[in-house]
Structure formats: C-alpha cells, structure tokens
Design a protein around this motif. Structure first.
Motif, PDB file in Angstrom:
ATOM      1  N   GLY A   1       0.872  -1.064  -0.025  1.00 21.72           N
ATOM      2  CA  GLY A   1      -0.029  -0.077   0.003  1.00 21.72           C
ATOM      3  C   GLY A   1       0.747   1.259   0.033  1.00 21.72           C
ATOM      4  O   GLY A   1       0.473   2.292   0.316  1.00 21.72           O
ATOM      5  N   PHE A   2       2.140   1.354  -0.421  1.00 25.49           N
ATOM      6  CA  PHE A   2       2.911   2.511  -0.521  1.00 25.49           C
ATOM      7  C   PHE A   2       2.925   3.067  -1.825  1.00 25.49           C
ATOM      8  O   PHE A   2       2.330   2.400  -2.840  1.00 25.49           O
ATOM      9  CB  PHE A   2       3.957   2.178  -0.204  1.00 25.49           C
ATOM     10  CG  PHE A   2       4.528   1.959   1.226  1.00 25.49           C
ATOM     11  CD1 PHE A   2       4.822   2.841   2.209  1.00 25.49           C
ATOM     12  CD2 PHE A   2       4.350   0.710   1.860  1.00 25.49           C
ATOM     13  CE1 PHE A   2       5.124   2.661   3.600  1.00 25.49           C
ATOM     14  CE2 PHE A   2       4.288   0.615   3.261  1.00 25.49           C
ATOM     15  CZ  PHE A   2       4.517   1.453   4.147  1.00 25.49           C
ATOM     16  N   ALA A   3       2.935   4.300  -1.955  1.00 24.94           N
ATOM     17  CA  ALA A   3       2.771   5.200  -3.229  1.00 24.94           C
ATOM     18  C   ALA A   3       4.105   5.794  -3.759  1.00 24.94           C
ATOM     19  O   ALA A   3       4.111   6.813  -3.882  1.00 24.94           O
ATOM     20  CB  ALA A   3       1.880   6.149  -3.061  1.00 24.94           C
ATOM     21  N   ALA A   4       5.163   4.936  -4.018  1.00 24.89           N
ATOM     22  CA  ALA A   4       6.233   5.194  -4.633  1.00 24.89           C
ATOM     23  C   ALA A   4       6.308   6.085  -6.035  1.00 24.89           C
ATOM     24  O   ALA A   4       5.287   5.214  -6.735  1.00 24.89           O
ATOM     25  CB  ALA A   4       7.435   4.046  -4.501  1.00 24.89           C
ATOM     26  N   PRO A   5       6.684   6.907  -6.375  1.00 22.93           N
ATOM     27  CA  PRO A   5       6.723   7.648  -7.393  1.00 22.93           C
ATOM     28  C   PRO A   5       7.370   6.672  -8.774  1.00 22.93           C
ATOM     29  O   PRO A   5       7.820   5.767  -8.422  1.00 22.93           O
ATOM     30  CB  PRO A   5       7.479   9.056  -7.450  1.00 22.93           C
ATOM     31  CG  PRO A   5       7.376   9.438  -6.077  1.00 22.93           C
ATOM     32  CD  PRO A   5       7.709   7.925  -5.351  1.00 22.93           C
ATOM     33  N   HIS A   6       6.997   6.893  -9.883  1.00 21.31           N
ATOM     34  CA  HIS A   6       7.671   6.262 -11.119  1.00 21.31           C
ATOM     35  C   HIS A   6       9.024   6.111 -10.883  1.00 21.31           C
ATOM     36  O   HIS A   6       9.783   7.393 -10.828  1.00 21.31           O
ATOM     37  CB  HIS A   6       7.195   6.974 -12.442  1.00 21.31           C
ATOM     38  CG  HIS A   6       7.693   6.334 -13.619  1.00 21.31           C
ATOM     39  ND1 HIS A   6       8.558   6.905 -14.375  1.00 21.31           N
ATOM     40  CD2 HIS A   6       7.397   5.189 -14.179  1.00 21.31           C
ATOM     41  CE1 HIS A   6       9.000   6.303 -15.394  1.00 21.31           C
ATOM     42  NE2 HIS A   6       8.085   5.125 -15.226  1.00 21.31           N
ATOM     43  N   ASP A   7       9.630   5.087 -11.193  1.00 23.94           N
ATOM     44  CA  ASP A   7      10.913   4.754 -11.218  1.00 23.94           C
ATOM     45  C   ASP A   7      11.804   4.692  -9.822  1.00 23.94           C
ATOM     46  O   ASP A   7      12.980   4.485  -9.724  1.00 23.94           O
ATOM     47  CB  ASP A   7      11.833   5.580 -12.230  1.00 23.94           C
ATOM     48  CG  ASP A   7      11.659   5.567 -13.695  1.00 23.94           C
ATOM     49  OD1 ASP A   7      11.188   4.039 -13.858  1.00 23.94           O
ATOM     50  OD2 ASP A   7      11.935   6.474 -14.076  1.00 23.94           O
ATOM     51  N   GLU A   8      10.719   4.728  -8.828  1.00 22.28           N
ATOM     52  CA  GLU A   8      11.314   4.678  -7.257  1.00 22.28           C
ATOM     53  C   GLU A   8      10.816   3.470  -6.778  1.00 22.28           C
ATOM     54  O   GLU A   8       9.797   2.987  -7.234  1.00 22.28           O
ATOM     55  CB  GLU A   8      11.033   5.885  -6.811  1.00 22.28           C
ATOM     56  CG  GLU A   8      11.672   7.203  -7.264  1.00 22.28           C
ATOM     57  CD  GLU A   8      11.408   8.569  -6.372  1.00 22.28           C
ATOM     58  OE1 GLU A   8      11.299   8.396  -5.073  1.00 22.28           O
ATOM     59  OE2 GLU A   8      10.998   9.593  -6.898  1.00 22.28           O
ATOM     60  N   GLY A   9      11.169   3.247  -5.557  1.00 26.88           N
ATOM     61  CA  GLY A   9      10.938   2.123  -5.033  1.00 26.88           C
ATOM     62  C   GLY A   9      10.491   2.271  -3.428  1.00 26.88           C
ATOM     63  O   GLY A   9      10.718   3.092  -2.725  1.00 26.88           O
TER      64      GLY A   9
ATOM     65  N   ASP B   1       1.153  -4.795  -3.963  1.00 28.61           N
ATOM     66  CA  ASP B   1       0.160  -3.853  -4.169  1.00 28.61           C
ATOM     67  C   ASP B   1       0.683  -2.293  -3.727  1.00 28.61           C
ATOM     68  O   ASP B   1       0.257  -1.482  -3.288  1.00 28.61           O
ATOM     69  CB  ASP B   1      -1.132  -4.015  -3.347  1.00 28.61           C
ATOM     70  CG  ASP B   1      -1.616  -5.500  -3.450  1.00 28.61           C
ATOM     71  OD1 ASP B   1      -1.817  -5.723  -4.827  1.00 28.61           O
ATOM     72  OD2 ASP B   1      -1.894  -6.316  -2.722  1.00 28.61           O
ATOM     73  N   ASN B   2       1.999  -2.211  -4.189  1.00 34.45           N
ATOM     74  CA  ASN B   2       2.502  -0.768  -4.130  1.00 34.45           C
ATOM     75  C   ASN B   2       2.601  -0.226  -5.296  1.00 34.45           C
ATOM     76  O   ASN B   2       2.676  -0.686  -6.772  1.00 34.45           O
ATOM     77  CB  ASN B   2       4.023  -0.783  -3.393  1.00 34.45           C
ATOM     78  CG  ASN B   2       3.942  -1.370  -2.065  1.00 34.45           C
ATOM     79  OD1 ASN B   2       3.699  -0.830  -1.237  1.00 34.45           O
ATOM     80  ND2 ASN B   2       4.242  -2.790  -2.260  1.00 34.45           N
ATOM     81  N   ASP B   3       2.842   1.066  -5.481  1.00 36.48           N
ATOM     82  CA  ASP B   3       2.971   1.916  -6.681  1.00 36.48           C
ATOM     83  C   ASP B   3       4.747   1.843  -6.911  1.00 36.48           C
ATOM     84  O   ASP B   3       5.369   1.525  -5.976  1.00 36.48           O
ATOM     85  CB  ASP B   3       2.350   3.384  -6.639  1.00 36.48           C
ATOM     86  CG  ASP B   3       1.131   3.478  -6.542  1.00 36.48           C
ATOM     87  OD1 ASP B   3       0.429   2.504  -6.930  1.00 36.48           O
ATOM     88  OD2 ASP B   3       0.520   4.866  -6.022  1.00 36.48           O
ATOM     89  N   GLY B   4       5.214   2.241  -8.108  1.00 37.36           N
ATOM     90  CA  GLY B   4       6.493   2.108  -8.163  1.00 37.36           C
ATOM     91  C   GLY B   4       6.990   0.687  -8.047  1.00 37.36           C
ATOM     92  O   GLY B   4       6.445  -0.242  -8.457  1.00 37.36           O
ATOM     93  N   ALA B   5       8.192   0.538  -7.651  1.00 41.75           N
ATOM     94  CA  ALA B   5       8.756  -0.828  -7.503  1.00 41.75           C
ATOM     95  C   ALA B   5       8.747  -1.313  -5.966  1.00 41.75           C
ATOM     96  O   ALA B   5       8.961  -0.623  -5.435  1.00 41.75           O
ATOM     97  CB  ALA B   5      10.135  -0.609  -7.887  1.00 41.75           C
ATOM     98  N   ALA B   6       8.716  -2.527  -5.916  1.00 38.66           N
ATOM     99  CA  ALA B   6       8.474  -3.029  -4.575  1.00 38.66           C
ATOM    100  C   ALA B   6       9.940  -2.871  -3.887  1.00 38.66           C
ATOM    101  O   ALA B   6       9.773  -2.525  -2.612  1.00 38.66           O
ATOM    102  CB  ALA B   6       8.202  -4.635  -4.620  1.00 38.66           C
ATOM    103  N   LEU B   7      10.951  -3.001  -4.744  1.00 40.29           N
ATOM    104  CA  LEU B   7      12.436  -2.958  -3.831  1.00 40.29           C
ATOM    105  C   LEU B   7      13.165  -2.079  -4.853  1.00 40.29           C
ATOM    106  O   LEU B   7      13.140  -2.192  -6.115  1.00 40.29           O
ATOM    107  CB  LEU B   7      12.957  -4.398  -3.871  1.00 40.29           C
ATOM    108  CG  LEU B   7      12.266  -5.583  -3.313  1.00 40.29           C
ATOM    109  CD1 LEU B   7      13.179  -6.736  -3.049  1.00 40.29           C
ATOM    110  CD2 LEU B   7      11.836  -5.246  -1.689  1.00 40.29           C
ATOM    111  N   MET B   8      14.129  -1.573  -4.520  1.00 48.20           N
ATOM    112  CA  MET B   8      15.120  -0.905  -5.193  1.00 48.20           C
ATOM    113  C   MET B   8      16.353  -1.987  -4.846  1.00 48.20           C
ATOM    114  O   MET B   8      16.162  -2.749  -3.624  1.00 48.20           O
ATOM    115  CB  MET B   8      15.658   0.368  -4.734  1.00 48.20           C
ATOM    116  CG  MET B   8      14.550   1.308  -4.987  1.00 48.20           C
ATOM    117  SD  MET B   8      14.257   1.485  -7.075  1.00 48.20           S
ATOM    118  CE  MET B   8      15.587   2.196  -7.670  1.00 48.20           C
ATOM    119  N   ALA B   9      17.370  -1.880  -5.337  1.00 47.90           N
ATOM    120  CA  ALA B   9      18.751  -2.665  -4.975  1.00 47.90           C
ATOM    121  C   ALA B   9      20.028  -2.004  -4.755  1.00 47.90           C
ATOM    122  O   ALA B   9      20.152  -0.702  -5.456  1.00 47.90           O
ATOM    123  CB  ALA B   9      18.742  -3.741  -5.987  1.00 47.90           C
TER     124      ALA B   9
END
Length: 507
Positions: free
Chosen positions: A145-153, A172-180
């Motif tokens: 349920g988090f609302a990360a912007p486009h290209d962010e995680g 069910d988040n916006d953006g990416a679930a994870l960054m690395a």
C-alpha cells in the motif's frame, strides 16, 4: 535514469527498411493472452500462497513494535542504536499521515515480522524503508500500500548496500517493490502486483555489484501498464537491472508480469540466470540489452511474449520479438566476469512466441543520437566524446564504441512450439540473428551492411546441438530473410550443426 525504448527503436527500423513480407497469425490468441500460470512442479519458488511465518514472540533483546501506535516503528528506529532488532507484533502497522513518514534504518538494523505482521502505507506514504545505512535486514514482513513515484521503490528506496530481504511479501505498491544496492540478497520473497516493477536494480554511479535474487515469486507486476502511459518507455516488468556488475538470479518463479519478466538494460555484466521458471509474461521472458557476459542455463521458459508478439503482427511489424531477446549484447573477454561469452544452454522453451533473437541495431552506438541509453557509453570506452569522427572511423574506437552481439553460444536447448497451443503458425516459431541496414547518423562508420555482416558471420555467434519441434524457421542477416532449417544449416550460415528439427504443424 533514462527510459529505454525497444518498441520505438523497432518502429524506426521498419520505417527505414520499408515494407516487409509478413506471415500472418492464424486463429490468434485472445487479447488477454495465456491463462495465469499454475504453480510449477518441484521446489521452484511457490512463495506467495505459503509465505513462511515469522517468530510468534520477540527474540531476546528485540524492540517490540505495537501495531496500535501509528508511527511506532519509525519513532523507535530513531531512538535506538545501530544494529537493533525490531519485532513487529502481529497486526497492521502504520506510519504517520505525511507522505514522507518513512522508516530510516541505521546500519545493521533488523526488522522482523511476527505472524501476519503487515506494514501498510495506506497509499499515503511514499516509502517504507529508505536511507543509506548498510547491511539492513527485513524478514517475515508484508509491506503493502505504499505510493512510490515512477522509477522509485518502496523498500531500500535509496539503494543502500548489503541489504537482505527474506521471506517477505511486498505487494500492491506503486513504483517498484524493491530497489537494490551492492551485495543485496533477495531470497524467498513474494513480489507481486506492484505498479511498475517487482524490483528496480538501479543505483546512482552504477554501483551495484554482487546481487543475489534467489527463490522468489515475482508475479503480476506493472499493474500501472507503464508502456501505455509512456509510449515505448521500456520501464516495466518483473525486474529491471541497470549497470549491475555481477548477479546470480536462481530458482525464481517469474510469471504473469505485464511486460518483460527479467530485463537487463545497459552495461550489465557477469550474470548467472539459472534454474528459473519464467512463464506467461506479456513480453519476453528475458531481455539482455547493451550488456556483457552472461550464463543463461537450466531455465524453464514457457508461454511468454504472446501479448507483445501478437501485437507486433497485428500492426504489421514482422520483427522477430522473442522469448529470449539479446540486443547489442554478448561476450567480451576484456570485461572481467565468470565467463567471456554469452551462453544460453540447457533451457526448455515451451510454446513461447518465438525462441531466441540475436539483434544488433547498426545505428545504436556510443555518442549516436539513436542510442536510447542516452548518456551511456560502452564499458570499453566510458567517455562519449571519444566516439566521434575522425577517430571512430577506424582502429580501436571503431571496434569499442559499439555494443556488440558477439560470442553468443546457444546449445543443448529444447524448443517446442505447438501451433494449437500458441494459436498461430510460423510467425511465432522463429529463431533469429540479424541487424538493420545502417543509415544514421550521417557520420556513422557503421552504415550499410557493416553490422549485418558482422553479427551474422564475423562475431562468433554460434548455435549447435539444439532440438526443435514445431513449424520453426530462421531469420538471418536482416528481417525479411527467412530461412528453412536446411538453408540455416547450410552455407553460408552453417548454424545449428548437430541440431535436430521435427516439423509439426505450420508450413
């Protein structure tokens, strides 16, 4: 980070080439594509419906987090020293009501979920865990349920190093679930139904090394359908890798993603992609683009690329998009890796839309306006300005300013295409090794048939000892040159020596 556009690149190519002979699809697949994947047999990554539960009690010395207190996790993280273990009690945990009310871990912190512990952003908060602290662990926790912007995680938003994410559900988040980040380990997780990616493996300064992605279920991502929002952006799918140097991708179940399953784009190197089940993705199972040195072996690859493949045919585009698409990528001994080839071996390809395509865009090289990886140069020539006339016309720069599809070996794979399953004929049963006729820019040293000749005959690309069942044809040199098996094996191509074809259905 600049979006890449494989679709726009293909469209531009076809404008340059002019009309091509098409093999139309008969009895086309339904618009929805293949049915959702069933759980694979064996031990591969059946995670989402049976995620392991965390400890029912707080471990000794752990700080307890109360789901009834909004912001409790963020506040106790701030007040505790580095290296603290936090146990999130069963229930739904929330942050404050500001979009930047995220948790900022300290080095070595551990976040451990109890049974059914959920960390919910309520589509209010942008990020769950951010900051640059190294060696953070997140285990047995559902993050949603988090609302990360486009290209962010959402998790590891700032691509910190050494994080371990295990036995968690990020959904069910916006953006990416994870960054690395460098040395990140992603094991035994369910990464599903996120708006853009299951994971976006991107870090500033291209600093990701030693990435491990093992035993995860990665499904249903790109719910935002970003390729439609930003036409041809190349910014969607299961996982996207950018300039990662060393990655082990093992034993994952990558399925039903809208777009590509696994996509390595721009100066990645030293990948092992092994023992995965990759199926029912709308686009290619795997794209390896402007990258180097990889071992792709022992994977089960089935029913991929039906949506994108049918889309190409429906709009009159005969380019052989494939289940494994190698674009300007290959082996390079001067770039250090576990191999000096790009080797595709021991894989089972079942009812995908096309097999493997080896492609090189003659107009795409460092410092060319046609390079969609804008601002990037090759690993051999990092400085763009060097790739210009007159120096690029000959010698070392002429060789090294171009990403090359070279030293690719495809062997001991099984390719099966049943037209009754894929609902098409020859248009979805192709193997390919080709380039476009170089035209652009005006000062390019690669105009004409230079790259077509190189990829087909001079760059040590070799297929051998494969088995084919179905109406398979082979595309060589340029898109309209479609060959039968005997022509492909004979002079001048001499490919697939030791291979066997059982022609079933089709022409």
């Amino acid at each position: 980070m600049t979006a890449r556009s494989h679709r726009l690149r293909r469209a531009a190519l076809l404008v340059l080439l002019g009309p091509l002979t098409l093999t139309a699809c008969t009895s086309p697949a339904e618009e929805s594509g293949p049915n959702p994947a069933q759980a694979p047999s064996g031990s591969v990554a059946q995670v989402c419906e049976k995620v392991a539960a965390g400890p029912a009690e707080a471990p000794a010395g752990a700080v307890k987090i109360d789901p009834a207190v909004p912001g409790d996790l963020a506040a106790k993280t701030r007040s505790s020293p580095a290296g603290t273990t936090f146990w999130l009690a069963p229930g739904t945990h929330k942050l404050g009501d500001d979009r930047y009310d995220q948790v900022t871990p300290k080095a070595g912190n551990v976040y451990l979920g109890g049974p059914n512990a959920v960390f919910d952003g309520r589509k209010i908060n942008q990020y769950a865990f951010s900051g640059h602290a190294a060696d953070v662990k997140i285990q047995y926790l559902t993050v949603q349920g988090f609302a990360a912007p486009h290209d962010e995680g959402v998790v590891n938003h700032d691509s910190a190093d050494g994080w371990v994410v295990e036995h968690s559900t990020v959904q069910d988040n916006d953006g990416a679930a994870l960054m690395a980040g460098a040395r990140q380990q992603v094991r035994g997780n369910c990464l599903r139904r996120n708006g853009q990616y299951g994971m976006n493996a991107y870090a500033q300064d291209n600093a990701i090394k030693g990435l491990v992605v093992e035993g995860n279920e990665i499904s249903g991502n790109n719910t935002g359908d970003w390729e439609r929002k930003i036409d041809g952006c190349g910014c969607s799918g299961g996982i996207k890798f950018w300039s990662v140097d060393g990655a082990d991708i093992r034993g994952n179940w990558v399925h039903d993603n809208r777009g590509v399953g696994l996509w390595a784009d721009t100066n990645n190197n030293d990948f092992l992609i092994e023992g995965n089940v990759i199926e029912n993705n709308d686009g290619s199972a795997l794209m390896y683009e402007t990258s180097y040195n990889a071992v792709i072996r022992g994977n089960t690859i089935r029913r991929n690329n039906w949506v994108d493949g049918k889309g190409y045919i429906d709009r009159g585009d005969s380019f052989p998009v494939a289940s494994i698409y190698i674009s300007e990528s290959g082996g390079e001994p001067r770039v250090k890796a576990r191999t000096d080839k790009l080797e595709i071996s021991g894989n089972s390809f079942e009812n995908n839309w096309n097999g493997v395509t080896l492609w090189e865009n003659s107009d795409r090289f460092c410092n060319s306006p046609a390079n969609t990886s804008s601002g990037s140069c090759t690993r051999l020539v990092p400085e763009q300005a060097k790739c210009a006339q007159p120096a690029i016309a000959a010698g070392t720069l002429n060789e090294d300013c171009r990403w090359k599809t070279q030293r690719v070996e495809i062997h001991h794979n099984r390719f099966v295409l049943d037209p009754a399953v894929a609902n098409c004929e020859e248009s979805c049963a192709r193997m390919a090794m080709l380039a476009n006729f170089g035209t652009f820019p005006e000062w390019s040293p690669y105009k004409g048939e230079v790259v077509q000749q190189a990829i087909t005959f001079d760059q040590d690309n070799r297929l051998h000892d494969n088995t084919y069942s179905g109406p398979w044809n082979f595309v060589a040199f340029e898109p309209s040159r479609v060959l039968g098996f005997g022509e492909w094996q004979g002079a001048p191509y001499r490919q697939d020596q030791g291979s066997k074809l059982t022609r079933v259905g089709g022409g």
